[in-house]
Design a protein around this motif. Sequence first.
Motif, PDB file in Angstrom:
ATOM      1  N   UNK A  73      31.589  15.492 -33.989  1.00 28.12           N
ATOM      2  CA  UNK A  73      31.168  14.172 -33.518  1.00 28.12           C
ATOM      3  C   UNK A  73      31.889  13.796 -32.229  1.00 28.12           C
ATOM      4  N   UNK A  74      33.175  14.116 -32.133  1.00 27.63           N
ATOM      5  CA  UNK A  74      33.911  13.853 -30.890  1.00 27.63           C
ATOM      6  C   UNK A  74      33.251  14.591 -29.730  1.00 27.63           C
ATOM      7  N   UNK A  75      32.910  15.858 -29.937  1.00 29.47           N
ATOM      8  CA  UNK A  75      32.250  16.628 -28.879  1.00 29.47           C
ATOM      9  C   UNK A  75      30.874  16.076 -28.553  1.00 29.47           C
ATOM     10  N   UNK A  76      30.141  15.656 -29.580  1.00 28.67           N
ATOM     11  CA  UNK A  76      28.813  15.083 -29.344  1.00 28.67           C
ATOM     12  C   UNK A  76      28.910  13.845 -28.463  1.00 28.67           C
ATOM     13  N   UNK A 127      20.068  15.393 -36.544  1.00 28.96           N
ATOM     14  CA  UNK A 127      20.158  14.716 -37.843  1.00 28.96           C
ATOM     15  C   UNK A 127      20.535  13.244 -37.716  1.00 28.96           C
ATOM     16  N   UNK A 128      21.298  12.921 -36.671  1.00 30.13           N
ATOM     17  CA  UNK A 128      21.756  11.540 -36.491  1.00 30.13           C
ATOM     18  C   UNK A 128      21.478  11.047 -35.069  1.00 30.13           C
ATOM     19  N   UNK A 182      22.610   7.587 -30.415  1.00 30.13           N
ATOM     20  CA  UNK A 182      22.130   6.817 -29.262  1.00 30.13           C
ATOM     21  C   UNK A 182      22.649   5.384 -29.319  1.00 30.13           C
ATOM     22  N   UNK A 183      22.654   4.787 -30.504  1.00 31.25           N
ATOM     23  CA  UNK A 183      23.214   3.435 -30.651  1.00 31.25           C
ATOM     24  C   UNK A 183      24.690   3.420 -30.259  1.00 31.25           C
ATOM     25  N   UNK A 184      25.448   4.419 -30.726  1.00 31.08           N
ATOM     26  CA  UNK A 184      26.871   4.507 -30.417  1.00 31.08           C
ATOM     27  C   UNK A 184      27.072   4.674 -28.919  1.00 31.08           C
TER      28      UNK A 184
END
Length: 83
Positions: free
Chosen positions: A25-28, A37-38, A43-45
């Motif tokens: 998630x940090x890399x994403x 999947x999320x 995008x909201x984040x």
Amino acid sequence: MREALRKARDTNLKSLQILLDSQVLVLALSEGWDMNEIAGVLQDIRNLATLFCPISFTFVPQLENLQADALASSCLDRLLVVT
């Protein structure tokens, strides 16, 4: 994390350092990786993250932050309880 960013926005915080136990998630978030999947949540984040300067996403291994992990697990357990 999305809800935490909303709360930070609502309290007029200007900068944030976010510590996560998910290296993926940090890399994403840091590198712009996509995770189908999320995708909507990411995008909201990302949109909310533009409100803070500076903002950073840092990986912290779960074993180095047991108290936060226990709190997060407890909150998830409460959300998953079917009434």
